[in-house]
Design an enzyme around this catalytic site. Structure first.
Site, PDB file in Angstrom:
ATOM      1  N   ALA A 384      35.652  45.156  39.082  1.00  0.00           N
ATOM      2  CA  ALA A 384      35.560  44.588  40.419  1.00  0.00           C
ATOM      3  C   ALA A 384      34.216  44.138  40.938  1.00  0.00           C
ATOM      4  CB  ALA A 384      36.081  46.108  41.365  1.00  0.00           C
ATOM      5  N   HIS A 385      34.200  43.051  41.714  1.00  0.00           N
ATOM      6  CA  HIS A 385      33.104  42.473  42.366  1.00  0.00           C
ATOM      7  C   HIS A 385      32.833  42.856  43.584  1.00  0.00           C
ATOM      8  CE1 HIS A 385      30.161  39.199  42.866  1.00  0.00           C
ATOM      9  NE2 HIS A 385      30.805  39.219  44.148  1.00  0.00           N
TER      10      HIS A 385
END
Length: 404
Positions: A384-385
């Protein structure tokens, strides 16, 4: 963070540290942990908790001098030695005649040291040194060797050195303490020999963080036939057995990595073997650890130097934290990540993460090592960013062959 408030656009005003309140909070947390453990033991079925000092009088017999007075004799088929260690006091002339602090007593201070002199540049010295510097003390760290944290790779040690200097700590390397004395005003004076010449340091407090000594000297181990090494650590095999059947040692007193989580794993080994009929050993187990400086240093597995010395063909993956989006967003871009990879299998052999939540990132790499996952799986994984985890994509994008 309060002092750096302006960096985030937050005006906090002057920052003042009430050390007595800091220590009061620490004591409350420690007491809660300790009390919970004690209540669990006291309420456990078939467990008796005895407060006192025990010493062997034979292979399977102990005499306990009770804290409440009197004594008791105990005998058992199985005895476990788990007495830990204490701070080692180096043989420095005069040091026995000046007041010194160790890792325990420094946590009982209620006034801030004006100038804290730290003898030792490894984990304890660095953690307390940086802590008290940020509380407001002047701090000088005195390291006998050519680098801080002598067992780390030089690039890791040098980066930690830069962090300490950036925080305003005076670091003296290759420094030998020749003498300690106390002045009439109460200050302690340490006389050093440095490559550049002699130096006299004046401080209000001295922290000794130059290693540990096992608490084995007053156990009368000779009466049991239990052997120790030259430093006093109890000798055990990979199953934590001493040379006396039925007598075991675990935790710091047996030597080896001195970490709480290693002592707990010692317990798991004994539990598996003695209660579950297993064949568990401590051989080859991973030894993760974190140094709680800021930013943290997380380490597991082989260092780069150890990997080179093993004769393997290795790849080295490096990534400065200034290239990690999450680190930039929270304005902590200092440090770097480094992983050592077996060039043949692609398996991760070890890593060092000096940076924001370095211990947590190290633990992610530990899981990959435990699962035998090649580095390419992390390189190509979807994280995840903007999390710190996605830095693993970049770290392993193009590991380079180690030269030399």
């Amino acid at each position: 963070l309060a002092r750096r408030g302006a960096d985030y656009g937050v005006r906090t005003g002057a920052v003042d540290v009430d050390l007595a309140s800091v220590m009061q909070r620490k004591n409350a947390i420690v007491s809660r942990f300790r009390d919970d453990v004690q209540k669990t033991l006291e309420g456990a079925d078939k467990v008796e908790l005895i407060a006192g000092h025990a010493a062997f009088e034979g292979p399977h017999a102990l005499t306990v001098q009770l804290n409440a007075g009197g004594s008791r004799r105990l005998a058992a088929d199985a005895i476990f030695i788990n007495t830990g260690t204490r701070a080692a006091i180096p043989p420095i002339p005069g040091l026995d005649r000046v007041p010194v602090l160790d890792a325990s007593s420094i946590q009982e201070l209620d006034t801030l040291p004006r100038h804290l002199l730290v003898i030792g540049g490894s984990y304890i010295g660095l953690e307390f040194g940086q802590m008290f510097r940020r509380f407001g003390s002047r701090v000088s760290i005195i390291q006998k060797g050519p680098q801080l944290m002598g067992r780390e790779d030089a690039d890791v040690a040098n980066a930690v050195h830069d962090l300490m200097v950036e925080d305003g700590i005076d670091v003296h390397l290759d420094a030998e303490v020749l003498n300690a004395s106390r002045q009439d005003d109460g200050d302690v004076v340490l006389e050093l020999r440095l490559p550049a010449g002699p130096l006299r340091l004046h401080g209000s407090h001295v922290l000794v963080a130059a290693g540990r000594t096992p608490n084995s000297d007053d156990l009368n181990l000779a009466a049991a036939g239990v052997e120790t090494d030259e430093a006093g650590y109890v000798k055990v095999n990979a199953r934590l057995e001493t040379g006396v059947p039925g007598v075991y040692a675990l935790g710091d007193v047996k030597g080896g990595p001195a970490f709480t989580h290693i002592a707990y794993d010692d317990y798991r080994v004994l539990k598996a073997n003695l209660l579950e009929g297993g064949q568990a050993t401590i051989s080859g187990r991973p030894v993760p650890y974190a140094v709680f400086i800021d930013p943290q240093l997380g380490r597991i597995g082989l260092t780069e130097q150890q990997a080179r010395e093993s004769g393997r063909r290795i790849l080295v993956a490096r990534l400065p934290m200034r290239h990690v989006a999450r680190a930039l967003e929270v304005d902590e871009p200092r440090g770097f990540m480094k992983a050592v990879v077996d060039a043949e299998s692609g398996h991760i052999l070890g890593c060092a993460v000096l940076g924001l939540e370095g211990g947590e990132l190290m633990s992610m790499l530990q899981l990959a090592m435990m699962g035998g996952m090649p580095y390419s799986r992390l390189r190509d994984a979807i994280f995840a960013h903007p999390t710190l985890a996605e830095s693993l994509n970049t770290l392993f994008a193009a590991p380079e062959a180690a030269a030399g």
